[in-house]
Design a protein around this motif. Structure first.
Motif, PDB file in Angstrom:
ATOM      1  N   PRO A  72       0.853  -1.194   0.000  1.00 14.51           N
ATOM      2  CA  PRO A  72       0.000   0.000   0.000  1.00 14.51           C
ATOM      3  C   PRO A  72       0.888   1.242   0.000  1.00 14.51           C
ATOM      4  O   PRO A  72       1.993   1.233   0.542  1.00 14.51           O
ATOM      5  N   THR A  73       0.399   2.301  -0.622  1.00 17.42           N
ATOM      6  CA  THR A  73       1.068   3.596  -0.595  1.00 17.42           C
ATOM      7  C   THR A  73       0.010   4.627  -0.205  1.00 17.42           C
ATOM      8  O   THR A  73      -1.187   4.338  -0.297  1.00 17.42           O
ATOM      9  N   PRO A  74       0.406   5.809   0.182  1.00 12.85           N
ATOM     10  CA  PRO A  74      -0.599   6.808   0.552  1.00 12.85           C
ATOM     11  C   PRO A  74      -1.561   7.152  -0.585  1.00 12.85           C
ATOM     12  O   PRO A  74      -2.685   7.550  -0.338  1.00 12.85           O
ATOM     13  N   ASP A  75      -1.126   6.977  -1.829  1.00 11.27           N
ATOM     14  CA  ASP A  75      -1.988   7.338  -2.947  1.00 11.27           C
ATOM     15  C   ASP A  75      -2.427   6.150  -3.801  1.00 11.27           C
ATOM     16  O   ASP A  75      -2.887   6.324  -4.916  1.00 11.27           O
ATOM     17  N   GLY A  76      -2.294   4.927  -3.271  1.00 11.05           N
ATOM     18  CA  GLY A  76      -2.757   3.773  -4.038  1.00 11.05           C
ATOM     19  C   GLY A  76      -2.127   2.465  -3.607  1.00 11.05           C
ATOM     20  O   GLY A  76      -1.814   2.255  -2.436  1.00 11.05           O
TER      21      GLY A  76
END
Length: 111
Positions: A72-76
């Motif tokens: 997971p990443t902060p934007d996707g």
């Protein structure tokens, strides 16, 4: 809350990082040419700083060579190579997660 000089202002628009446990399971990468089913696992790949992707049919390898894991990443949701590089980022949008692959636009959804 009092802001001290030199501190960044608090942001109510911060992006939320999904917990990996909420993303484990079967996912579909949908493209105009067809769908690719993969499984996001809880099996950790430390060298990739990611969790393993099971690609039983080999369709992910055909779409995006070199992907071994997801995170997971902060934007996707990022698909990662063994050397920690992000190979593809499925960015969060109004209609879910999307990216552009060599074969065209793709969306990622629960399968």
């Amino acid at each position: 809350m009092t802001q001290l000089h030199g501190e960044p202002a608090p942001s109510s628009g911060s992006l939320r990082l999904e917990e990996p446990a909420t993303l484990v399971g079967r996912w579909i990468i949908a493209m105009q040419a067809g769908d690719c089913a993969v499984n996001f696992t809880v099996r950790r790949i430390d060298s990739a700083n990611a969790w393993a992707v099971d690609d039983a049919t080999g369709c992910l390898t055909a779409l995006v060579p070199g992907v071994v894991g997801w995170r997971p990443t902060p934007d996707g949701i990022a698909l990662a190579s063994a050397d920690r590089r992000t190979v593809v980022l499925f960015a969060t949008g109004a209609d879910g997660w999307s990216a552009t692959l060599s074969g065209g636009p793709a969306t990622l959804r629960r399968g």
